[in-house]
Design a protein around this motif. Structure first.
Motif, PDB file in Angstrom:
ATOM      1  N   PHE A   1       0.831  -1.206   0.000  1.00 48.04           N
ATOM      2  CA  PHE A   1       0.000   0.000   0.000  1.00 48.04           C
ATOM      3  C   PHE A   1       0.867   1.259   0.000  1.00 48.04           C
ATOM      4  O   PHE A   1       1.934   1.282   0.625  1.00 48.04           O
ATOM      5  CB  PHE A   1      -0.913   0.001   1.223  1.00 48.04           C
ATOM      6  N   PRO A   2       0.435   2.317  -0.691  1.00 50.98           N
ATOM      7  CA  PRO A   2       1.187   3.578  -0.666  1.00 50.98           C
ATOM      8  C   PRO A   2       1.451   4.029   0.769  1.00 50.98           C
ATOM      9  O   PRO A   2       0.629   3.803   1.665  1.00 50.98           O
ATOM     10  CB  PRO A   2       0.274   4.543  -1.423  1.00 50.98           C
ATOM     11  N   PRO A   3       2.590   4.677   1.027  1.00 47.39           N
ATOM     12  CA  PRO A   3       3.127   4.759   2.382  1.00 47.39           C
ATOM     13  C   PRO A   3       2.709   5.919   3.267  1.00 47.39           C
ATOM     14  O   PRO A   3       3.161   5.998   4.415  1.00 47.39           O
ATOM     15  CB  PRO A   3       4.634   4.853   2.120  1.00 47.39           C
ATOM     16  N   ALA A   4       1.872   6.843   2.817  1.00 45.10           N
ATOM     17  CA  ALA A   4       1.610   8.039   3.618  1.00 45.10           C
ATOM     18  C   ALA A   4       1.137   7.740   5.042  1.00 45.10           C
ATOM     19  O   ALA A   4       1.651   8.318   6.003  1.00 45.10           O
ATOM     20  CB  ALA A   4       0.624   8.960   2.903  1.00 45.10           C
ATOM     21  N   PRO A   5       0.146   6.841   5.252  1.00 46.45           N
ATOM     22  CA  PRO A   5      -0.262   6.560   6.636  1.00 46.45           C
ATOM     23  C   PRO A   5       0.877   5.999   7.485  1.00 46.45           C
ATOM     24  O   PRO A   5       0.985   6.319   8.677  1.00 46.45           O
ATOM     25  CB  PRO A   5      -1.397   5.540   6.470  1.00 46.45           C
ATOM     26  N   ALA A   6       1.726   5.174   6.889  1.00 46.59           N
ATOM     27  CA  ALA A   6       2.858   4.628   7.634  1.00 46.59           C
ATOM     28  C   ALA A   6       3.827   5.734   8.060  1.00 46.59           C
ATOM     29  O   ALA A   6       4.364   5.712   9.171  1.00 46.59           O
ATOM     30  CB  ALA A   6       3.584   3.584   6.792  1.00 46.59           C
ATOM     31  N   VAL A   7       4.046   6.697   7.179  1.00 49.93           N
ATOM     32  CA  VAL A   7       4.934   7.823   7.518  1.00 49.93           C
ATOM     33  C   VAL A   7       4.363   8.599   8.703  1.00 49.93           C
ATOM     34  O   VAL A   7       5.093   8.992   9.616  1.00 49.93           O
ATOM     35  CB  VAL A   7       5.122   8.744   6.293  1.00 49.93           C
ATOM     36  N   LEU A   8       3.041   8.803   8.718  1.00 53.05           N
ATOM     37  CA  LEU A   8       2.405   9.512   9.827  1.00 53.05           C
ATOM     38  C   LEU A   8       2.463   8.707  11.125  1.00 53.05           C
ATOM     39  O   LEU A   8       2.411   9.277  12.217  1.00 53.05           O
ATOM     40  CB  LEU A   8       0.947   9.824   9.478  1.00 53.05           C
ATOM     41  N   MET A   9       2.571   7.390  11.000  1.00 52.47           N
ATOM     42  CA  MET A   9       2.643   6.534  12.182  1.00 52.47           C
ATOM     43  C   MET A   9       4.043   6.445  12.786  1.00 52.47           C
ATOM     44  O   MET A   9       4.200   5.937  13.900  1.00 52.47           O
ATOM     45  CB  MET A   9       2.180   5.114  11.837  1.00 52.47           C
ATOM     46  N   ILE A  10       5.035   6.912  12.075  1.00 58.13           N
ATOM     47  CA  ILE A  10       6.426   6.722  12.521  1.00 58.13           C
ATOM     48  C   ILE A  10       6.660   7.208  13.957  1.00 58.13           C
ATOM     49  O   ILE A  10       7.269   6.491  14.755  1.00 58.13           O
ATOM     50  CB  ILE A  10       7.401   7.386  11.522  1.00 58.13           C
ATOM     51  N   PRO A  11       6.212   8.420  14.345  1.00 57.44           N
ATOM     52  CA  PRO A  11       6.442   8.827  15.744  1.00 57.44           C
ATOM     53  C   PRO A  11       5.809   7.864  16.755  1.00 57.44           C
ATOM     54  O   PRO A  11       6.430   7.535  17.777  1.00 57.44           O
ATOM     55  CB  PRO A  11       5.783  10.214  15.818  1.00 57.44           C
TER      56      PRO A  11
END
Length: 298
Positions: free
Chosen positions: A83-93
């Protein structure tokens, strides 16, 4: 403007957000209550948590095997989140703090509540600008029907990878629409649409809304028929330096994000346009290979 008017303006502006704020709180309560005990634990399909953890450790593939075989991509012996990664990037913190136990359902809940709230704000702004002839109570009813009377309701209370993508992408799509009104904020509109695209690629089709708004403000309709207005507006807009500047500012974030995603896909699957869907290890792989993901066969 006298001193009294200056003091009243912030209060009046705060009143404009009362409806959206109430809608947001109502969304948190309703979606949270319906989610129930599911909010206490991460979902089984917490793919974005795995991707965020991989990014934190300097990888694009997950470590080892996935916990199950539902919508994971395998390429050259490594497992990936397709899946495209935007939600994962927001989850990083959150993943950096809580590790693999980060609760993707709790993460999704405020985005789910924000969707109807932003829709309320969008409709309210259109009404105040005489572009939508609906009373406040009608806007409230329409927003409520959207939040709990459509498939949005089902998606809002799931919290798994597919629905998290919908909720996060939907929020940024609505922020894009708000920023695009009168084409006043082209850079913000481009950023928000780029993030929505990095959640769900079909959201890129909303690009035409900004183009429409940019043309519309360049040449008001003045009572013309729609087709005549578009033709006249387009001819004027093409000659406008302000129009060109708006479109360039809008396009810049999109170009950057698309380029980053192309590099992301190339690094994983040796193809800038491949998010990994063709490498999914699922029972319907054969029909994906035969007909693709978008075909009249379905």
């Amino acid at each position: 403007m006298n001193h009294t008017d200056a003091k009243r303006r912030p209060i009046a502006r705060l009143g404009e957000y009362k409806g959206p704020l109430i809608t947001f709180v109502a969304g948190l309560i309703i979606f949270g209550a319906v989610s129930g005990e599911r909010l206490l634990t991460p979902s089984r399909d917490n793919h974005y948590v795995f991707l965020a953890d991989a990014m934190l450790h300097g990888r694009l593939h997950i470590e080892g095997k996935p916990p199950h075989y539902n919508d994971w991509a395998k390429y050259e012996g490594k497992w990936y989140v397709s899946f495209p990664p935007a939600p994962a990037v927001l989850m990083i913190p959150g993943v950096a703090i809580f590790g693999m136990g980060f609760n993707d359902r709790l993460f999704t809940l405020p985005f789910a509540a924000a969707g109807p709230a932003l829709l309320f704000l969008l409709l309210q702004l259109l009404a105040t600008r005489n572009r939508l002839h609906r009373r406040p109570v009608e806007i409230a009813i329409f927003t409520a029907l959207y939040g709990v009377g459509t498939v949005y309701f089902f998606s809002a209370v799931q919290g798994t990878v597919w629905y998290t993508a919908h909720m996060v992408g939907g929020v940024f799509l609505l922020l894009f629409l708000l920023s695009s009104l009168e084409a006043k904020h082209p850079i913000l509109a481009g950023i928000f649409l780029a993030i929505a695209f990095a959640c769900r690629p079909p959201m890129a089709l909303a690009v035409f809304f900004f183009i429409f708004e940019s043309i519309r403000v360049q040449a008001p309709p003045n009572g013309r028929r729609f087709g005549e207005w578009i033709a006249a507006a387009g001819s004027r807009a093409l000659l406008s330096g302000a129009q060109l500047r708006r479109l360039l500012l809008f396009a810049l974030p999109l170009v950057v994000v698309v380029a980053v995603l192309a590099l992301f896909n190339t690094a994983r699957f040796d193809d800038p346009t491949e998010f990994g869907h063709q490498y999914l290890k699922v029972r319907w792989s054969a029909r994906i290979a035969r007909w693709g993901l978008f075909h009249y066969h379905y």
